[in-house]
Structure formats: C-alpha cells, structure tokens
Design an enzyme around this catalytic site. Structure first.
Site, PDB file in Angstrom:
ATOM      1  N   LYS A  35      55.931 110.745 106.394  1.00 30.22           N
ATOM      2  CA  LYS A  35      55.350 109.936 105.099  1.00 30.22           C
ATOM      3  C   LYS A  35      54.069 109.098 106.268  1.00 30.22           C
ATOM      4  CE  LYS A  35      55.537 105.018 105.049  1.00 30.22           C
ATOM      5  NZ  LYS A  35      54.014 104.564 105.664  1.00 30.22           N
TER       6      LYS A  35
ATOM      7  N   CYS B 266      49.588  91.505 103.749  1.00 33.34           N
ATOM      8  CA  CYS B 266      50.799  92.748 104.061  1.00 33.34           C
ATOM      9  C   CYS B 266      52.253  91.347 105.039  1.00 33.34           C
ATOM     10  CB  CYS B 266      50.441  93.259 105.000  1.00 33.34           C
ATOM     11  SG  CYS B 266      51.565  94.393 106.595  1.00 33.34           S
TER      12      CYS B 266
ATOM     13  N   ARG C   1      47.132  92.218 109.387  1.00 31.90           N
ATOM     14  CA  ARG C   1      46.838  93.665 109.740  1.00 31.90           C
ATOM     15  C   ARG C   1      45.015  94.526 109.450  1.00 31.90           C
ATOM     16  NH1 ARG C   1      51.453  98.448 107.464  1.00 31.90           N
ATOM     17  NH2 ARG C   1      50.120  99.471 108.187  1.00 31.90           N
TER      18      ARG C   1
ATOM     19  N   ASP D 196      58.973 100.525 113.485  1.00 36.05           N
ATOM     20  CA  ASP D 196      59.346 100.591 112.385  1.00 36.05           C
ATOM     21  C   ASP D 196      60.646 101.509 112.063  1.00 36.05           C
ATOM     22  OD1 ASP D 196      57.140 100.866 111.477  1.00 36.05           O
ATOM     23  OD2 ASP D 196      56.396 102.338 111.399  1.00 36.05           O
TER      24      ASP D 196
ATOM     25  N   ARG E 226      58.529 103.994  98.348  1.00 35.32           N
ATOM     26  CA  ARG E 226      57.403 104.042  99.240  1.00 35.32           C
ATOM     27  C   ARG E 226      57.228 105.778 100.437  1.00 35.32           C
ATOM     28  NH1 ARG E 226      55.417  99.821 102.639  1.00 35.32           N
ATOM     29  NH2 ARG E 226      53.779 101.405 103.236  1.00 35.32           N
TER      30      ARG E 226
HETATM   31  N1  EPU Z   1      45.038  96.158 115.258  1.00 35.78           N
HETATM   32  C1  EPU Z   1      44.087  95.469 115.972  1.00 35.78           C
HETATM   33  N2  EPU Z   1      43.355  96.377 115.738  1.00 35.78           N
HETATM   34  C2  EPU Z   1      43.217  97.016 114.657  1.00 35.78           C
HETATM   35  C3  EPU Z   1      43.827  98.205 114.435  1.00 35.78           C
HETATM   36  C4  EPU Z   1      45.323  97.821 114.439  1.00 35.78           C
HETATM   37  O1  EPU Z   1      44.498  94.875 115.944  1.00 35.78           O
HETATM   38  O2  EPU Z   1      42.236  97.559 114.362  1.00 35.78           O
HETATM   39  C5  EPU Z   1      46.581  95.943 115.633  1.00 35.78           C
HETATM   40  C6  EPU Z   1      47.517  95.675 114.959  1.00 35.78           C
HETATM   41  O3  EPU Z   1      47.118  93.903 113.997  1.00 35.78           O
HETATM   42  C7  EPU Z   1      49.479  95.806 115.186  1.00 35.78           C
HETATM   43  C8  EPU Z   1      48.957  96.910 116.465  1.00 35.78           C
HETATM   44  O4  EPU Z   1      46.809  96.581 116.581  1.00 35.78           O
HETATM   45  O5  EPU Z   1      49.141  94.765 115.429  1.00 35.78           O
HETATM   46  C9  EPU Z   1      49.158  98.312 115.722  1.00 35.78           C
HETATM   47  O6  EPU Z   1      48.743  98.407 114.709  1.00 35.78           O
HETATM   48  P1  EPU Z   1      48.262 100.152 114.384  1.00 35.78           P
HETATM   49  O7  EPU Z   1      47.103 100.166 113.835  1.00 35.78           O
HETATM   50  O8  EPU Z   1      49.013 101.407 114.863  1.00 35.78           O
HETATM   51  O9  EPU Z   1      48.949 100.129 113.118  1.00 35.78           O
HETATM   52  P2  EPU Z   1      48.932 101.023 111.457  1.00 35.78           P
HETATM   53  O10 EPU Z   1      48.105 102.307 111.883  1.00 35.78           O
HETATM   54  O11 EPU Z   1      48.079  99.955 110.678  1.00 35.78           O
HETATM   55  C10 EPU Z   1      50.531 102.166 111.350  1.00 35.78           C
HETATM   56  C11 EPU Z   1      52.147 102.762 110.336  1.00 35.78           C
HETATM   57  C12 EPU Z   1      53.114 101.499 110.771  1.00 35.78           C
HETATM   58  C13 EPU Z   1      53.648 101.096 111.918  1.00 35.78           C
HETATM   59  C14 EPU Z   1      52.514 101.008 113.466  1.00 35.78           C
HETATM   60  C15 EPU Z   1      52.544 101.471 114.200  1.00 35.78           C
HETATM   61  C16 EPU Z   1      50.736 104.213 108.550  1.00 35.78           C
HETATM   62  C17 EPU Z   1      50.563 103.874 107.594  1.00 35.78           C
HETATM   63  N3  EPU Z   1      51.279 103.062 109.234  1.00 35.78           N
HETATM   64  O12 EPU Z   1      50.177 101.660 110.639  1.00 35.78           O
HETATM   65  O13 EPU Z   1      54.103 102.092 109.813  1.00 35.78           O
HETATM   66  O14 EPU Z   1      53.941 100.278 112.210  1.00 35.78           O
HETATM   67  O15 EPU Z   1      51.698 102.449 112.801  1.00 35.78           O
HETATM   68  O16 EPU Z   1      53.064 101.864 114.824  1.00 35.78           O
HETATM   69  O17 EPU Z   1      50.480 104.948 109.608  1.00 35.78           O
HETATM   70  C18 EPU Z   1      55.381 102.181 108.158  1.00 35.78           C
HETATM   71  O18 EPU Z   1      55.938 103.240 108.518  1.00 35.78           O
HETATM   72  O19 EPU Z   1      56.847 101.092 107.658  1.00 35.78           O
HETATM   73  C19 EPU Z   1      54.459 100.700 108.719  1.00 35.78           C
HETATM   74  C20 EPU Z   1      54.586  99.768 108.827  1.00 35.78           C
END
Ligand code: EPU
Length: 408
Positions: free
Chosen positions: A11, A106, A111, A295, A387
């Site tokens: 996904k 969220c 996020r 996850d 999803r």
């Molecule tokens: N963060 C920041 N600033 C940013 C971006 C992230 O502070 O600009 C923080 C977040 O708050 C969090 C950490 O960095 O504490 C990691 O966030 P990340 O950006 O890696 O998460 P994401 O890209 O929004 C993806 C997956 C999530 C998964 C996370 C961590 C996708 C669409 N979603 O989210 O997947 O939990 O990486 O591995 O790729 C799921 O599939 O159930 C899911 C939630």
C-alpha cells in the site's frame, strides 16, 4: 490458523508510485498493484487531474499522464486520503505548481508535514498553507542539500519526487530507509531518473530532463501485510506460509518472533511461521526501518496480550497508537496504556466482544484478536481496514478463520 497466504503489493509504495506517474510524460504500466480503497482513491484523483487510467487486470494498471489538465487536486478527495501529500511533490515537479487539500485529523495523533515543506522550499518553491490547503509554486527547482530533522518516509519520498526533474543534484541526509522509499526510487529510475542511495540514510538525486514512459514496474510486496499474517500465525499458535514476500524486509519481526518462542523458516520469497506453545513476554520499541515497524505495533500487541508474562511496548513514531488497547481490554486483555508506553499483563485468553477499529492497523489487530478469542467478536469501522488490506476476510477464511463480512 493453517495454510498458505499470498501477499499483495505494498500500500505505502502504491500510494506514492501512483502520484509519481505524474512525472512521466507518457504511459506506464504498474503491476502487483494492491486492490484496496487507498489505491482506488489515488487513481480517481489522478484521473481528475487529467491522467487516463485503465485496469488491465485485477492487479495491473496502465497510467497515461501525457496530458495533465489541472494542478489543483480535488479538495473533497484529498482530505480523505493521507498520502495525498505526494501530489504536491509530483505536481510541483511536473507542472511547477500544486494545490492540495491538507489531509484531515488523524487517529494516530499529529501528522506534521514541516519536513516536506522545508524540502520544497530548499529546492526553490514558495509554499503556502492556508484555509486547509497547501499550495506550492516554483519557476524552477534547483538541487540542494537537505537534512531531515526527523526520519520521515513521506518527506523523503516527497523531496525525491520534487527533485527528480530539478536542475543539478539534491542530497537528502537522514533519509528514511523503508522498503517503500527504495521502491519509489526504483520506479523513478526505471522511468529514467537518476537516484542513488535509496535504502541508506543519504539519497542523491541528480535531475534529468524528463522521465520516459513505456515501461512496466512491479510494486514491492507489502511487508506490513506479511507481518500481519506472521503475527496471526503466532497469536493463533498456527502454521502459516506466506508467499510473495521479501524475508529481508521482515528481519526485525522474525527476530522478535524467535524471541517469544515462535519458529520461522525462510524461503527465497516466502516465510513459514509456526508456534506450538504460548508465546512468551517481550518488550518492543517501534522505530524507523530497519527498526520494529509502528505499523505492526497493534498486531504484536494482540500477541503480547495473551503472552506468558508482562511485556512493554514503547511507541516511537506516533503519539496516539494505543487506541486499540481499550478495545482489547473489552475482550478481556489487561493492558495499561499511557502516552507512548503500554504495559501488557498477559492473560490466558480473550473473549469475543463488539469492538471498533480506530485505524487501519488497529483494525487488522482486532481481526486477529477476534479470531483467537473465545466466542463471537463483532468488528466495526471496516472502512479503515479496506484502505490497506486486500480481501482480508477471504485471506483469513482460507487459513481457517471463521470470519464473514456482515455489512459494508
Ligand atoms: N514527522 C514530522 N514532520 C514531517 C513528517 C513527519 O515531524 O514533516 C514526524 C511524524 O509526526 C512522525 C514521524 O515523523 O512522528 C514519522 O512520520 P513519517 O513521515 O515517516 O510518516 P508518514 O510518511 O506520514 C508513513 C506511512 C505510515 C507509517 C509511517 C511510519 C504512508 C502513506 N504512511 O507515514 O503508515 O506509519 O510512514 O512508518 O506511507 C499505515 O500504513 O497504517 C500508516 C500509518
């Protein structure tokens, strides 16, 4: 649960690669596409922007992005869909501008996307966040060095998307190393990009003039879906062989499973997991890859809720990923969650109860809990699960679970 299960495409790779096709001036074919609602929304949004998408088979789509007619993603669609932030990097790169609705509240806690914005601005874009929308504009994007303050999958991929066609070289330091980050880089390289180092914490992207289409790319297997079934095997003291997976991506979970008394046998693209005794206690800390994935935290939480002894889980990524523990407690578990820590006093068994999925992985965990519980469990909010998991009840049914969808 006993038997074999086939893992779908990832996904979190698919929801990035589909918007990444906006960078291709032409047509490409994606294979091993998971048939899940996040993918369908992603395709619908792209069509609204002018792309032509055709399902060639159950898991294969052709995407033609020769003509893009809009750089404004429909607000009602993007606000339902968290990965819509990838449209910003892709549209900015392809068209020099993007307007996308900010994803809504969220269930995992805050996020922020400050690291995405920092990356776009460093490349030369003007970024504005107001009235629930994020807009970005750039006459030209120029490669630069970007140090991520936090390891972020989304920001790493988004900066990669924005810099693929930029002038010069972009370096991302402290990059995320997840398999889906590598998969997006592999897709872009297949289309003609020049990205090196994906899978390490330094990624270098040298801008190219254009990405050519006419190529086929197969999406990486979903390591979280694979991990979900591995933990289902342990929770049910069963014996499951998982096909179409990359065992290396699951090293961290394999180690944990061995630690709690389970068994794992590795094939080239398969894993057999079995458990013939009650799992024992352990502690888990979630962390960016190659650490224990957040996850899979709720799914291992179910195992620890019935393990022998007291276990502690520390959630290292999200503020609020223990909502499922209240539901497990309704089923007889003994879990105390406070902030980012939860203490699991293992109980002998769970009992069926009506429970609610607060998010995707919580939903998957509660399915496992319902399968191993005595009596009947009713699970609500299935939309979260749809999803990200394809045919989940059918896959579990084939493994011997007594599960049926009563209502959409
Ligand atoms: N963060 C920041 N600033 C940013 C971006 C992230 O502070 O600009 C923080 C977040 O708050 C969090 C950490 O960095 O504490 C990691 O966030 P990340 O950006 O890696 O998460 P994401 O890209 O929004 C993806 C997956 C999530 C998964 C996370 C961590 C996708 C669409 N979603 O989210 O997947 O939990 O990486 O591995 O790729 C799921 O599939 O159930 C899911 C939630």
């Amino acid at each position: 649960m006993y038997g074999d299960v086939n893992i779908s495409g990832a996904k979190n790779a698919a929801v990035a690669i589909i918007p990444a096709t906006l960078l291709v001036d032409g047509k490409c074919v994606l294979e091993n596409v998971p048939n899940i609602s996040d993918v369908k929304i992603s395709c619908n949004i792209l069509e609204k922007l002018g792309a032509k998408i055709e399902w060639l088979s159950e898991h294969s789509i052709s995407v033609d992005t020769s003509h893009i007619s809009s750089t404004t993603a429909p607000f009602d669609m993007t606000s339902k869909f968290r990965a819509s932030y990838y449209l910003i990097g892709s549209l900015l790169s392809r068209c020099g501008e993007a307007e996308v609705g900010l994803p809504g509240g969220c269930n995992l806690g805050a996020r922020p996307i400050d690291q995405h914005i920092k990356g776009f601005e460093a490349l030369g874009a003007d970024v504005n966040v107001s009235q629930g929308k994020i807009s970005a504009k750039a006459d030209r994007l120029v490669g630069t060095s970007i140090y991520m303050d936090t390891v972020s999958v989304g920001a790493t991929i988004n900066v990669m998307l924005a810099s693929v066609l930029a002038e010069g070289t972009t370096t991302i330091d402290n990059a995320a190393k997840e398999p889906h980050v590598v998969d997006v880089a592999n897709f872009l390289n297949t289309m003609g990009a020049d990205i090196r180092g994906a899978g390490t914490d330094v990624i270098k992207i040298t801008g190219v003039e254009k990405l050519k289409g006419d190529a086929t790319y197969s999406i990486v297997p979903d390591q979280i879906e694979a991990g979900t079934f591995m933990l289902a095997a342990i929770a049910s003291k069963g014996d499951i062989t998982i096909h179409n997976c990359i065992p290396k991506h699951l090293d961290c979970l394999t180690a944990k499973i061995l630690e709690i008394g389970g068994h794992v046998e590795e094939g080239d693209d398969s894993l057999r997991i079995w458990c013939d005794s009650r799992p024992t206690k352990t502690n888990v800390k979630t962390a960016p890859y190659p650490g224990f994935p957040t996850d899979l935290q709720p799914q291992i939480g179910v195992v620890l809720s019935v393990a022998d002894g007291t276990s502690i889980i520390n959630e290292g990524i999200w503020e609020s990923r223990f909502q499922y523990t209240a539901e497990l407690n309704k089923m007889g578990a003994n879990i105390t969650a406070q902030g980012k820590t939860a203490v699991f006093e293992g109980v002998d068994f769970l009992s069926g109860a009506p429970v609610y999925a607060s998010d995707l992985r919580a939903g998957a965990a509660l399915i496992i809990a319902g399968i191993i519980a005595n009596g009947k469990t009713e699970l609500y909010n299935l939309g979260h699960i749809d999803r990200g998991y394809e045919n989940i009840e059918e896959k579990f049914r084939k493994l011997g679970a007594n599960i049926k969808r009563v209502k959409e």
